[in-house]
Design a protein around this motif. Sequence first.
Motif, mmCIF file in Angstrom:
data_model
loop_
_atom_site.group_PDB
_atom_site.id
_atom_site.type_symbol
_atom_site.label_atom_id
_atom_site.label_comp_id
_atom_site.label_asym_id
_atom_site.label_seq_id
_atom_site.Cartn_x
_atom_site.Cartn_y
_atom_site.Cartn_z
ATOM 1 N N VAL A 1 -10.129 32.783 9.216
ATOM 2 C CA VAL A 1 -9.323 32.060 8.229
ATOM 3 C C VAL A 1 -9.853 30.509 8.283
ATOM 4 O O VAL A 1 -9.824 29.981 7.231
ATOM 5 C CB VAL A 1 -7.874 32.000 8.681
ATOM 6 C CG1 VAL A 1 -7.060 30.990 7.695
ATOM 7 C CG2 VAL A 1 -7.047 33.479 8.675
ATOM 8 N N ARG B 1 -12.920 30.710 6.103
ATOM 9 C CA ARG B 1 -12.907 30.982 4.590
ATOM 10 C C ARG B 1 -11.948 29.568 3.922
ATOM 11 O O ARG B 1 -12.407 29.512 2.734
ATOM 12 C CB ARG B 1 -11.592 32.034 4.601
ATOM 13 C CG ARG B 1 -12.424 33.561 4.944
ATOM 14 C CD ARG B 1 -13.446 33.908 4.278
ATOM 15 N NE ARG B 1 -12.992 34.174 2.846
ATOM 16 C CZ ARG B 1 -12.443 35.334 2.247
ATOM 17 N NH1 ARG B 1 -12.305 36.236 3.080
ATOM 18 N NH2 ARG B 1 -12.243 35.337 1.167
ATOM 19 N N GLU B 2 -11.166 28.900 4.598
ATOM 20 C CA GLU B 2 -10.366 27.842 3.980
ATOM 21 C C GLU B 2 -11.118 26.463 4.256
ATOM 22 O O GLU B 2 -10.777 25.551 3.835
ATOM 23 C CB GLU B 2 -8.984 27.723 4.490
ATOM 24 C CG GLU B 2 -8.375 28.753 4.338
ATOM 25 C CD GLU B 2 -6.584 28.749 4.604
ATOM 26 O OE1 GLU B 2 -6.435 27.749 5.480
ATOM 27 O OE2 GLU B 2 -5.937 29.660 4.134
ATOM 28 N N ARG B 3 -12.216 26.721 5.115
ATOM 29 C CA ARG B 3 -13.027 25.383 5.496
ATOM 30 C C ARG B 3 -12.345 24.366 6.036
ATOM 31 O O ARG B 3 -12.163 22.964 5.519
ATOM 32 C CB ARG B 3 -13.691 24.913 4.116
ATOM 33 C CG ARG B 3 -15.008 26.011 3.497
ATOM 34 C CD ARG B 3 -15.756 25.338 2.473
ATOM 35 N NE ARG B 3 -16.836 26.294 2.370
ATOM 36 C CZ ARG B 3 -17.985 25.946 1.781
ATOM 37 N NH1 ARG B 3 -18.271 24.742 1.576
ATOM 38 N NH2 ARG B 3 -18.821 26.770 1.421
ATOM 39 N N ARG B 4 -11.583 24.735 7.059
ATOM 40 C CA ARG B 4 -10.788 23.574 7.707
ATOM 41 C C ARG B 4 -11.233 23.742 9.292
ATOM 42 O O ARG B 4 -11.138 24.849 9.787
ATOM 43 C CB ARG B 4 -9.325 23.912 7.604
ATOM 44 C CG ARG B 4 -9.114 23.865 5.969
ATOM 45 C CD ARG B 4 -7.549 24.349 5.847
ATOM 46 N NE ARG B 4 -6.678 23.376 6.374
ATOM 47 C CZ ARG B 4 -5.297 23.595 6.397
ATOM 48 N NH1 ARG B 4 -4.779 24.652 5.777
ATOM 49 N NH2 ARG B 4 -4.535 22.749 7.172
ATOM 50 N N ARG C 1 3.949 29.533 -0.388
ATOM 51 C CA ARG C 1 2.629 29.376 -0.613
ATOM 52 C C ARG C 1 2.639 29.831 -2.273
ATOM 53 O O ARG C 1 1.814 29.527 -3.086
ATOM 54 C CB ARG C 1 1.772 30.334 0.011
ATOM 55 C CG ARG C 1 0.176 30.300 -0.505
ATOM 56 C CD ARG C 1 -0.628 31.052 0.359
ATOM 57 N NE ARG C 1 -1.909 30.775 0.094
ATOM 58 C CZ ARG C 1 -2.974 31.068 0.636
ATOM 59 N NH1 ARG C 1 -2.874 31.951 1.678
ATOM 60 N NH2 ARG C 1 -4.277 30.906 0.307
ATOM 61 N N ASP D 1 1.523 25.229 4.642
ATOM 62 C CA ASP D 1 0.651 24.928 5.817
ATOM 63 C C ASP D 1 1.341 24.711 7.258
ATOM 64 O O ASP D 1 1.073 25.260 8.333
ATOM 65 C CB ASP D 1 -0.083 23.681 5.706
ATOM 66 C CG ASP D 1 -1.403 23.931 4.438
ATOM 67 O OD1 ASP D 1 -1.473 25.511 4.308
ATOM 68 O OD2 ASP D 1 -1.888 23.270 4.149
#
Length: 199
Positions: free
Chosen positions: A55, A58-61, A8, A18
């Motif tokens: 998570v 927060r990461e919009r996934r 990262r 990822d």
Amino acid sequence: VVVAWLARRRARLALLFDAMLALAVIFATLAVPLAFSGPTTSAAWAIEGAAIVWVGVRERRLAPFAFGLSMQLAAAGAFFTSLLGAPDANALPVLNSPYIAMLLIALAGLFTGWWLHGRNEARAWHAWMPDVGSAAAVWGLLWWLSGGLHEILVYASRHVDLHADRFVVDATALFAAGTAWLAHLARRKLAWPIAEWPP
């Protein structure tokens, strides 16, 4: 996880990060039932599921978000599977693995409900997030109530010889009052309107 963290640090390795993080989560999830009993597995999966939902938002996934919700459902399955064995007659009231597992499943559901319904971050991502949050909050509340009532009934059947019915009524009233007070406190401290439902 360490390899994912190192990857990262370099923007070019975002996809590797990822992939490594996904593998770490999957293998950690699969390792839990091999190392622990059913109630411990269910508790670990519930907490892991709530963290992954956090998570994902927060990461919009959507993939991590859906996986986190699935983990909480899997936690319930692991818990019910653990009930197939004989109960421990010497287990302490409240401080026993089945009740603690139910408590952690409840807290994971309530946290998920608050995160999705009580926070603008989730609502800004998808308009249907508050509906999922309401369902998660009801899920958590049902686990909370069923866990508390189950403990009261088990304690009464094992330790209260005389006046067991009166003990159950009094303990249930005390548990209901405590639940209502905690929910009211959550409503005030977290500014979460649906926390007024239990009171």
